[in-house]
Scaffold this motif. Structure first.
Motif, PDB file in Angstrom:
ATOM      1  N   HIS A  88      34.731  29.635  35.117  1.00 11.90           N
ATOM      2  CA  HIS A  88      35.372  29.835  36.420  1.00 11.90           C
ATOM      3  C   HIS A  88      35.654  28.479  37.066  1.00 11.90           C
ATOM      4  O   HIS A  88      34.733  27.710  37.358  1.00 11.90           O
ATOM      5  CB  HIS A  88      34.464  30.682  37.333  1.00 11.90           C
ATOM      6  CG  HIS A  88      35.101  31.004  38.647  1.00 11.90           C
ATOM      7  ND1 HIS A  88      34.389  31.138  39.816  1.00 11.90           N
ATOM      8  CD2 HIS A  88      36.402  31.200  38.981  1.00 11.90           C
ATOM      9  CE1 HIS A  88      35.223  31.414  40.807  1.00 11.90           C
ATOM     10  NE2 HIS A  88      36.449  31.468  40.327  1.00 11.90           N
ATOM     11  N   ALA A  89      36.932  28.197  37.289  1.00 11.89           N
ATOM     12  CA  ALA A  89      37.322  26.956  37.965  1.00 11.89           C
ATOM     13  C   ALA A  89      37.794  27.294  39.369  1.00 11.89           C
ATOM     14  O   ALA A  89      38.640  28.178  39.550  1.00 11.89           O
ATOM     15  CB  ALA A  89      38.432  26.266  37.186  1.00 11.89           C
ATOM     16  N   THR A 123      47.666  22.422  39.420  1.00 10.05           N
ATOM     17  CA  THR A 123      46.380  22.366  38.712  1.00 10.05           C
ATOM     18  C   THR A 123      45.948  23.770  38.291  1.00 10.05           C
ATOM     19  O   THR A 123      45.541  24.005  37.144  1.00 10.05           O
ATOM     20  CB  THR A 123      45.310  21.734  39.629  1.00 10.05           C
ATOM     21  OG1 THR A 123      45.750  20.434  40.020  1.00 10.05           O
ATOM     22  CG2 THR A 123      43.968  21.634  38.938  1.00 10.05           C
ATOM     23  N   ALA A 124      46.048  24.711  39.231  1.00  9.98           N
ATOM     24  CA  ALA A 124      45.601  26.079  38.955  1.00  9.98           C
ATOM     25  C   ALA A 124      46.399  26.707  37.805  1.00  9.98           C
ATOM     26  O   ALA A 124      45.824  27.328  36.901  1.00  9.98           O
ATOM     27  CB  ALA A 124      45.732  26.927  40.224  1.00  9.98           C
ATOM     28  N   GLU A 149      39.286  31.101  34.112  1.00 15.84           N
ATOM     29  CA  GLU A 149      39.452  32.022  35.232  1.00 15.84           C
ATOM     30  C   GLU A 149      39.509  31.128  36.475  1.00 15.84           C
ATOM     31  O   GLU A 149      38.629  30.293  36.684  1.00 15.84           O
ATOM     32  CB  GLU A 149      38.267  32.978  35.329  1.00 15.84           C
ATOM     33  CG  GLU A 149      38.472  33.967  36.435  1.00 15.84           C
ATOM     34  CD  GLU A 149      37.333  34.964  36.560  1.00 15.84           C
ATOM     35  OE1 GLU A 149      36.447  34.985  35.687  1.00 15.84           O
ATOM     36  OE2 GLU A 149      37.341  35.688  37.560  1.00 15.84           O
ATOM     37  N   VAL A 150      40.542  31.292  37.277  1.00 16.74           N
ATOM     38  CA  VAL A 150      40.766  30.298  38.343  1.00 16.74           C
ATOM     39  C   VAL A 150      40.865  30.981  39.705  1.00 16.74           C
ATOM     40  O   VAL A 150      41.541  32.002  39.857  1.00 16.74           O
ATOM     41  CB  VAL A 150      42.071  29.497  38.085  1.00 16.74           C
ATOM     42  CG1 VAL A 150      42.220  28.376  39.117  1.00 16.74           C
ATOM     43  CG2 VAL A 150      42.097  28.927  36.677  1.00 16.74           C
ATOM     44  N   THR A 151      40.169  30.388  40.680  1.00 13.69           N
ATOM     45  CA  THR A 151      40.320  30.825  42.075  1.00 13.69           C
ATOM     46  C   THR A 151      40.817  29.642  42.896  1.00 13.69           C
ATOM     47  O   THR A 151      40.217  28.567  42.859  1.00 13.69           O
ATOM     48  CB  THR A 151      38.973  31.301  42.662  1.00 13.69           C
ATOM     49  OG1 THR A 151      38.453  32.346  41.830  1.00 13.69           O
ATOM     50  CG2 THR A 151      39.148  31.812  44.088  1.00 13.69           C
ATOM     51  N   ILE A 152      41.911  29.864  43.613  1.00 19.43           N
ATOM     52  CA  ILE A 152      42.363  28.852  44.575  1.00 19.43           C
ATOM     53  C   ILE A 152      41.783  29.236  45.931  1.00 19.43           C
ATOM     54  O   ILE A 152      41.837  30.406  46.327  1.00 19.43           O
ATOM     55  CB  ILE A 152      43.905  28.826  44.698  1.00 19.43           C
ATOM     56  CG1 ILE A 152      44.571  28.567  43.347  1.00 19.43           C
ATOM     57  CG2 ILE A 152      44.340  27.777  45.704  1.00 19.43           C
ATOM     58  CD1 ILE A 152      46.114  28.563  43.407  1.00 19.43           C
ATOM     59  N   VAL A 153      41.236  28.245  46.628  1.00 17.99           N
ATOM     60  CA  VAL A 153      40.729  28.476  47.989  1.00 17.99           C
ATOM     61  C   VAL A 153      41.572  27.649  48.936  1.00 17.99           C
ATOM     62  O   VAL A 153      41.740  26.437  48.742  1.00 17.99           O
ATOM     63  CB  VAL A 153      39.259  28.005  48.121  1.00 17.99           C
ATOM     64  CG1 VAL A 153      38.729  28.294  49.522  1.00 17.99           C
ATOM     65  CG2 VAL A 153      38.386  28.661  47.081  1.00 17.99           C
ATOM     66  N   GLY A 209      46.747  36.985  36.866  1.00 16.72           N
ATOM     67  CA  GLY A 209      45.295  37.236  36.919  1.00 16.72           C
ATOM     68  C   GLY A 209      44.490  36.210  37.699  1.00 16.72           C
ATOM     69  O   GLY A 209      43.257  36.296  37.739  1.00 16.72           O
ATOM     70  N   GLY A 210      45.152  35.230  38.311  1.00 17.53           N
ATOM     71  CA  GLY A 210      44.439  34.246  39.134  1.00 17.53           C
ATOM     72  C   GLY A 210      44.008  34.865  40.455  1.00 17.53           C
ATOM     73  O   GLY A 210      44.451  35.954  40.837  1.00 17.53           O
ATOM     74  N   HIS A 211      43.121  34.162  41.157  1.00 17.46           N
ATOM     75  CA  HIS A 211      42.607  34.666  42.438  1.00 17.46           C
ATOM     76  C   HIS A 211      42.937  33.662  43.538  1.00 17.46           C
ATOM     77  O   HIS A 211      42.946  32.455  43.305  1.00 17.46           O
ATOM     78  CB  HIS A 211      41.088  34.841  42.388  1.00 17.46           C
ATOM     79  CG  HIS A 211      40.621  35.541  41.147  1.00 17.46           C
ATOM     80  ND1 HIS A 211      40.696  36.898  40.990  1.00 17.46           N
ATOM     81  CD2 HIS A 211      40.099  35.047  39.998  1.00 17.46           C
ATOM     82  CE1 HIS A 211      40.227  37.215  39.792  1.00 17.46           C
ATOM     83  NE2 HIS A 211      39.872  36.109  39.176  1.00 17.46           N
ATOM     84  N   LEU A 212      43.165  34.194  44.738  1.00 19.82           N
ATOM     85  CA  LEU A 212      43.410  33.333  45.899  1.00 19.82           C
ATOM     86  C   LEU A 212      42.477  33.785  47.005  1.00 19.82           C
ATOM     87  O   LEU A 212      42.477  34.960  47.391  1.00 19.82           O
ATOM     88  CB  LEU A 212      44.873  33.467  46.350  1.00 19.82           C
ATOM     89  CG  LEU A 212      45.253  32.767  47.652  1.00 19.82           C
ATOM     90  CD1 LEU A 212      45.126  31.252  47.528  1.00 19.82           C
ATOM     91  CD2 LEU A 212      46.694  33.130  48.058  1.00 19.82           C
ATOM     92  N   LEU A 213      41.665  32.855  47.498  1.00 26.97           N
ATOM     93  CA  LEU A 213      40.770  33.173  48.612  1.00 26.97           C
ATOM     94  C   LEU A 213      41.282  32.419  49.836  1.00 26.97           C
ATOM     95  O   LEU A 213      41.288  31.177  49.853  1.00 26.97           O
ATOM     96  CB  LEU A 213      39.344  32.722  48.269  1.00 26.97           C
ATOM     97  CG  LEU A 213      38.282  32.997  49.322  1.00 26.97           C
ATOM     98  CD1 LEU A 213      38.079  34.498  49.521  1.00 26.97           C
ATOM     99  CD2 LEU A 213      36.955  32.342  48.913  1.00 26.97           C
TER     100      LEU A 213
END
Ligand SMILES: Cc1cc2nc3c(=O)[nH]c(=O)nc-3n(C[C@H](O)[C@H](O)[C@H](O)COP(=O)(O)OP(=O)(O)OC[C@H]3O[C@@H](n4cnc5c(N)ncnc54)[C@H](O)[C@@H]3O)c2cc1C
Length: 425
Positions: free
Chosen positions: A17-18, A30-31, A40-44, A227-231
């Protein structure tokens, strides 16, 4: 992507998890690059994607933009730049005094040998900028927002170009090619340009974003679809335990990570300080004025050298972007500087309708040597830094994203990144 790389992005049969803090062009690039490598990537980000400096820049993918602002003789020009009612520079002297060390270092890097070194380092990032953008955005929602186009430098007269010989020699020495434009050729390319511009430079292998914010949003949209995540939350505190940095506290709770990338633009220094590293990051505040329904033809992005600003034919109208203002980040926008850009607009395109205008203030993330930080953090091998791209982050974001993803994945990086080390200050 090679099997070995995919393997490096997994542990115990799960994807590593990055977490990437920052959804500007650097964080988005980068993401996407990490995702392509199997992480597996989450952008915050505290704001929706592309709302920081990446929102309102001039949009140029500027292969040629390797000469930093401080160059030999800059100090002598400061008084006239500051007092010129159409000048590109503005300063809050108290702010400058409080940050005297940063400014002294900034100016110290303006000597000839140092400018040449900086230019060589920056060229590692700007060279191929439009190709990097086209490759990054291919098959993503960003694809339609970036286009290849020659970039023009326009001058009132040829001698104004000759007065910039130092900068143009540096560009030539790096193989940046151009052709000169006579007045007739320039005005054939830009028929609505004011007659006072008598000389131009045409740079091939350049391009621009038709809307830099939509470009970033398009990249992140595709990242999410894949499938990426954004918080949407502000990242506060990096938890550092016996096993090192393993989680970050945000407005929306704790987020554990295997790898962390800090790509928070001009806001990066406070997060980095928690890792025991002091980076002298400063905002070089800049502005744009975006004119809608101008009723003119404008075909090429142009550096208007007489005012040191850029005029870009964005999808949504004419954008004039520039100004360097040294003031605290929290200070409100100064309408005098956007008025200045509006007056420049009238001088540039006298026949344009410039009534329908929006203004914007943004923060260029700048370090005193005009080089970004790209690399790891001493003592924290799973934390990576990608910020400080000053005036050219839109140009260099895609390459930075690729380089950081390679570092995170433990791939061999061919470029020498030592000049971008975080502990160089
Ligand atoms: C007037 C102007 C014109 C410009 N023109 C050009 C140009 O033509 N070409 C070019 O190449 N460059 C240009 N630039 C420079 C370029 O815009 C920047 O270098 C680039 O956008 C920086 O991108 P970034 O992703 O590092 O930062 P940003 O786009 O600022 O993104 C950083 C993100 O981090 C988020 N963030 C910060 N702290 C936190 C936190 N604690 N938690 C969560 N999220 C956080 C912010 O909300 C923001 O979205 C220009 C800049 C200005 C101001």
């Amino acid at each position: 992507m090679a099997k070995a790389t995919i393997a490096r992005s997994r542990t115990n049969d799960r994807a590593l998890h990055a977490v990437v803090v920052g959804a500007g062009i650097v964080g988005a690039a980068t993401a996407l690059n990490l995702q392509r490598r199997g992480f597996e990537v989450t952008i915050v980000d505290a704001q929706p994607p592309g709302e920081g400096a990446s929102f309102g820049n001039a949009g140029i993918t500027a292969r040629c933009a390797i000469v930093p602002v401080p160059v030999p003789g800059i100090l002598k020009k400061f008084p006239s730049m500051l007092t010129d009612p159409m000048g590109p520079l503005s300063m809050d002297f108290l702010h400058v005094a409080r940050n005297a060390k940063w400014f002294i270092d900034y100016l110290r890097h303006g000597r000839a040998s140092e400018v040449e070194r900086i230019a060589s380092e920056l060229f590692k990032l700007t060279n191929g900028s439009i190709d990097d953008h086209l490759a990054l955005s291919r098959d993503t929602g960003g694809e339609s927002w970036v286009t290849e186009r020659d970039y023009l430098y326009i001058y009132p007269k040829r001698s104004d170009f000759e007065a910039e010989k130092f900068a143009w020699d540096i560009r030539r020495n790096h193989g940046i090619e151009w052709t000169e434009l006579t007045k007739a050729e320039l005005h054939q390319m830009e028929p609505d340009l004011a007659p006072g511009f008598n000389f131009g430079i045409r740079l091939p292998r350049h391009g621009f974003a038709l809307d830099p914010a939509k470009l970033v949003k398009g990249l992140v949209d595709t990242f999410l679809i894949r499938g990426g995540h954004l918080l949407l939350a502000k990242a506060h505190e990096i938890e550092i335990g016996e096993e090192g940095a393993r989680a970050i506290q945000t407005d929306s709770g704790r987020l554990a990570f295997d790898k962390l990338v800090i790509a928070a633009g001009a806001w990066s220094a406070t997060l980095v300080a928690q890792l025991g590293l002091k980076v002298p990051l400063m905002s070089e505040r800049g502005y744009h004025v975006q004119f809608h329904n101008t009723g003119i033809h404008h075909n090429h992005p142009m550096m208007v050298t007489s005012g040191k600003y850029v005029a870009t034919p964005m999808a949504d109208g004419l954008r004039l972007a520039g100004m360097v203002e040294f003031k605290p980040m929290s200070a409100p926008p100064d309408p005098k500087l956007t008025d200045r850009l509006k007056r420049h607009g009238r001088l540039l395109f006298p026949n344009a309708n410039l009534e329908d205008a929006e203004t914007w203030l943004g923060h260029r993330p700048s370090l005193p040597d005009s080089l970004p930080v790209i690399g790891t953090v001493p003592g924290h091998p799973n934390v990576f830094l990608a910020f400080g791209h000053q005036h050219i982050g839109l140009s260099t974001g895609p390459r930075t994203g690729r380089l950081i993803a390679q570092l995170v994945a433990g791939e061999r990086v061919n470029e020498d990144l030592s000049a971008f080390r975080a502990d160089r200050f």
